[in-house]
Design a protein around this motif. Structure first.
Motif, mmCIF file in Angstrom:
data_model
loop_
_atom_site.group_PDB
_atom_site.id
_atom_site.type_symbol
_atom_site.label_atom_id
_atom_site.label_comp_id
_atom_site.label_asym_id
_atom_site.label_seq_id
_atom_site.Cartn_x
_atom_site.Cartn_y
_atom_site.Cartn_z
ATOM 1 N N ALA A 182 6.479 12.918 10.781
ATOM 2 C CA ALA A 182 6.163 14.117 11.552
ATOM 3 C C ALA A 182 4.910 13.948 12.402
ATOM 4 N N PHE A 183 4.059 12.970 12.052
ATOM 5 C CA PHE A 183 2.824 12.751 12.796
ATOM 6 C C PHE A 183 3.052 11.665 13.850
ATOM 7 N N ILE A 184 3.331 12.094 15.074
ATOM 8 C CA ILE A 184 3.580 11.197 16.211
ATOM 9 C C ILE A 184 4.570 10.090 15.833
ATOM 10 N N GLY A 185 5.686 10.493 15.235
ATOM 11 C CA GLY A 185 6.733 9.542 14.889
ATOM 12 C C GLY A 185 6.323 8.495 13.875
ATOM 13 N N GLY A 186 5.354 8.846 13.003
ATOM 14 C CA GLY A 186 4.905 7.880 12.006
ATOM 15 C C GLY A 186 4.321 6.625 12.626
ATOM 16 N N SER A 187 3.791 6.756 13.836
ATOM 17 C CA SER A 187 3.301 5.570 14.551
ATOM 18 C C SER A 187 2.065 4.980 13.885
ATOM 19 N N MET A 188 1.969 3.658 13.974
ATOM 20 C CA MET A 188 0.891 2.914 13.333
ATOM 21 C C MET A 188 -0.277 2.725 14.293
ATOM 22 N N GLY A 189 -1.346 3.470 14.038
ATOM 23 C CA GLY A 189 -2.574 3.322 14.802
ATOM 24 C C GLY A 189 -3.664 2.740 13.918
ATOM 25 N N SER A 190 -4.885 2.756 14.402
ATOM 26 C CA SER A 190 -5.992 2.155 13.663
ATOM 27 C C SER A 190 -6.271 2.870 12.347
ATOM 28 N N VAL A 191 -6.085 4.190 12.317
ATOM 29 C CA VAL A 191 -6.319 4.930 11.077
ATOM 30 C C VAL A 191 -5.273 4.575 10.032
ATOM 31 N N VAL A 192 -4.018 4.451 10.456
ATOM 32 C CA VAL A 192 -2.954 4.056 9.523
ATOM 33 C C VAL A 192 -3.281 2.702 8.893
ATOM 34 N N GLY A 193 -3.641 1.730 9.730
ATOM 35 C CA GLY A 193 -3.975 0.409 9.217
ATOM 36 C C GLY A 193 -5.177 0.429 8.293
ATOM 37 N N GLU A 194 -6.194 1.196 8.661
ATOM 38 C CA GLU A 194 -7.418 1.256 7.855
ATOM 39 C C GLU A 194 -7.173 1.929 6.512
ATOM 40 N N LYS A 195 -6.408 3.009 6.502
ATOM 41 C CA LYS A 195 -6.146 3.704 5.245
ATOM 42 C C LYS A 195 -5.302 2.845 4.302
ATOM 43 N N ILE A 196 -4.344 2.119 4.858
ATOM 44 C CA ILE A 196 -3.540 1.218 4.029
ATOM 45 C C ILE A 196 -4.410 0.078 3.490
ATOM 46 N N ALA A 197 -5.272 -0.474 4.357
ATOM 47 C CA ALA A 197 -6.165 -1.561 3.937
ATOM 48 C C ALA A 197 -7.090 -1.107 2.806
ATOM 49 N N ARG A 198 -7.627 0.099 2.931
ATOM 50 C CA ARG A 198 -8.516 0.623 1.888
ATOM 51 C C ARG A 198 -7.755 0.888 0.593
ATOM 52 N N ALA A 199 -6.508 1.344 0.709
ATOM 53 C CA ALA A 199 -5.694 1.575 -0.487
ATOM 54 C C ALA A 199 -5.420 0.252 -1.205
ATOM 55 N N ILE A 200 -5.158 -0.796 -0.426
ATOM 56 C CA ILE A 200 -4.929 -2.122 -1.019
ATOM 57 C C ILE A 200 -6.200 -2.617 -1.703
ATOM 58 N N ASP A 201 -7.352 -2.405 -1.064
ATOM 59 C CA ASP A 201 -8.634 -2.791 -1.675
ATOM 60 C C ASP A 201 -8.833 -2.078 -3.007
ATOM 61 N N PHE A 202 -8.482 -0.791 -3.050
ATOM 62 C CA PHE A 202 -8.635 -0.013 -4.290
ATOM 63 C C PHE A 202 -7.717 -0.575 -5.370
ATOM 64 N N ALA A 203 -6.485 -0.903 -4.992
ATOM 65 C CA ALA A 203 -5.537 -1.482 -5.944
ATOM 66 C C ALA A 203 -6.048 -2.822 -6.467
ATOM 67 N N LEU A 204 -6.651 -3.601 -5.575
ATOM 68 C CA LEU A 204 -7.185 -4.913 -5.940
ATOM 69 C C LEU A 204 -8.358 -4.777 -6.903
ATOM 70 N N GLU A 205 -9.276 -3.875 -6.585
ATOM 71 C CA GLU A 205 -10.469 -3.683 -7.412
ATOM 72 C C GLU A 205 -10.121 -3.148 -8.793
ATOM 73 N N ASN A 206 -9.091 -2.285 -8.865
ATOM 74 C CA ASN A 206 -8.751 -1.638 -10.131
ATOM 75 C C ASN A 206 -7.524 -2.242 -10.801
ATOM 76 N N LYS A 207 -7.012 -3.347 -10.189
ATOM 77 C CA LYS A 207 -5.859 -4.054 -10.742
ATOM 78 C C LYS A 207 -4.676 -3.118 -11.004
ATOM 79 N N MET A 208 -4.375 -2.311 -9.993
ATOM 80 C CA MET A 208 -3.242 -1.396 -10.058
ATOM 81 C C MET A 208 -2.144 -1.857 -9.106
ATOM 82 N N PRO A 209 -0.877 -1.696 -9.457
ATOM 83 C CA PRO A 209 0.210 -2.020 -8.523
ATOM 84 C C PRO A 209 0.148 -1.110 -7.301
ATOM 85 N N PHE A 210 0.634 -1.633 -6.180
ATOM 86 C CA PHE A 210 0.577 -0.897 -4.915
ATOM 87 C C PHE A 210 1.986 -0.641 -4.401
ATOM 88 N N LEU A 211 2.252 0.609 -4.041
ATOM 89 C CA LEU A 211 3.537 1.000 -3.467
ATOM 90 C C LEU A 211 3.311 1.500 -2.045
#
Length: 280
Positions: free
Chosen positions: A129-158
């Protein structure tokens, strides 16, 4: 002509007093099946008659995945800048503000961590619903930070993908997110932390060319459109007609790009089983 006169009480309501059914009370699938929205919600937004998977967003996926819909959202206030001063029919910042107001989302992805059947998990989910789910810099940054959190806390990432591809208003900045997220996922792989990619309808463009296809397990919902470019562009490029339904999840599965297709009603159970196997 007395048979034309309605005399039963309750049927003689004047036109101005008649009430219309509220909008959105019923949903009609592409196959013509009618289902009440309450029943649809109780069935994980899948039509019980024909199994059609209705497009949903992060709010609904979080309800399905997280135990009791309890989770902690990450980077909720991160929003796009305007590095290129882009203007099409309206300035990019104005488009962002209008879309945020309309969707009550800050951008095309939300990230959160919580428990799924007692298993700690980090989830990033895209919103079409947000501009066709388009991938901008915020999308990439939020995903990157989520991966970092998963890495630091050894949690699986979906990662739940639903996108039309790169965001044209950010041009090269958008394309850079493909490399950034892919590099982050490589670190996750090196650490031996599971990454599951769920492709939903539609998953196309730069998203399908990067993190959506890099899972330890790539899974999809039935009938999802999955591809890179549009059929006309591909046909003109390869110079031949393409098979019918070649960008469907079922076709992609048959040709080895997916591990399996999962019904949304079984998603939480399947993910739990998969992560339990990996844990052991």
């Amino acid at each position: 002509m007395s048979w034309f006169e309605r005399k039963v009480k309750g049927i003689t309501t004047p036109t101005e007093q008649k009430k219309d059914a509220p909008d959105g009370l019923w949903f009609k699938t592409p196959n013509g099946k009618i289902v009440h929205t309450r029943e649809l919600k109780n069935n994980a937004y899948v039509s019980p008659e024909d199994g059609f998977h209705v497009r949903i967003g992060s709010k609904e996926y979080f309800e399905i995945i997280f135990d009791n819909n309890k989770f902690t959202e990450m980077d909720a206030k991160l929003t796009s800048g305007d590095p290129l001063k882009f203007v099409d029919s309206k300035p990019y910042p104005k488009r962002i503000v209008e879309t945020q107001s309309k969707t009550q989302l800050t951008d095309a992805v939300r990230s959160a961590h919580g428990k799924m059947n007692g298993i700690d998990i980090v989830v990033s989910c895209m919103d079409f619903a947000f501009i066709g789910g388009s991938m901008g810099s915020v999308v990439g940054e939020k995903i990157a930070r989520a991966i970092d959190f998963a890495l630091e806390n050894k949690m699986p990432f979906l990662m739940i993908s639903k996108s039309g591809g790169a965001r044209m208003m950010e041009a090269g900045y958008s394309l850079m997110q493909m490399a950034k997220t892919s590099a982050k996922l490589a670190r996750l792989s090196e650490a031996g932390i599971p990454y599951i990619s769920l492709l939903t309808d539609p998953t196309t463009g730069g998203v399908s060319a990067s993190y959506a296809m890099l899972g330890d397990f790539n899974i999809a919902e039935p009938g999802s459109l999955i591809g890179f470019a549009g059929p006309r562009i591909i046909r003109d490029t390869v110079g031949k007609d393409l098979p019918k339904g070649f960008q469907s999840a079922e076709f992609v599965l048959d040709h080895g790009f997916l591990d399996f297709i999962v019904d949304r009603r079984d998603l939480k159970k399947q993910l739990t089983t998969l992560l339990s196997m990996l844990k052991n």
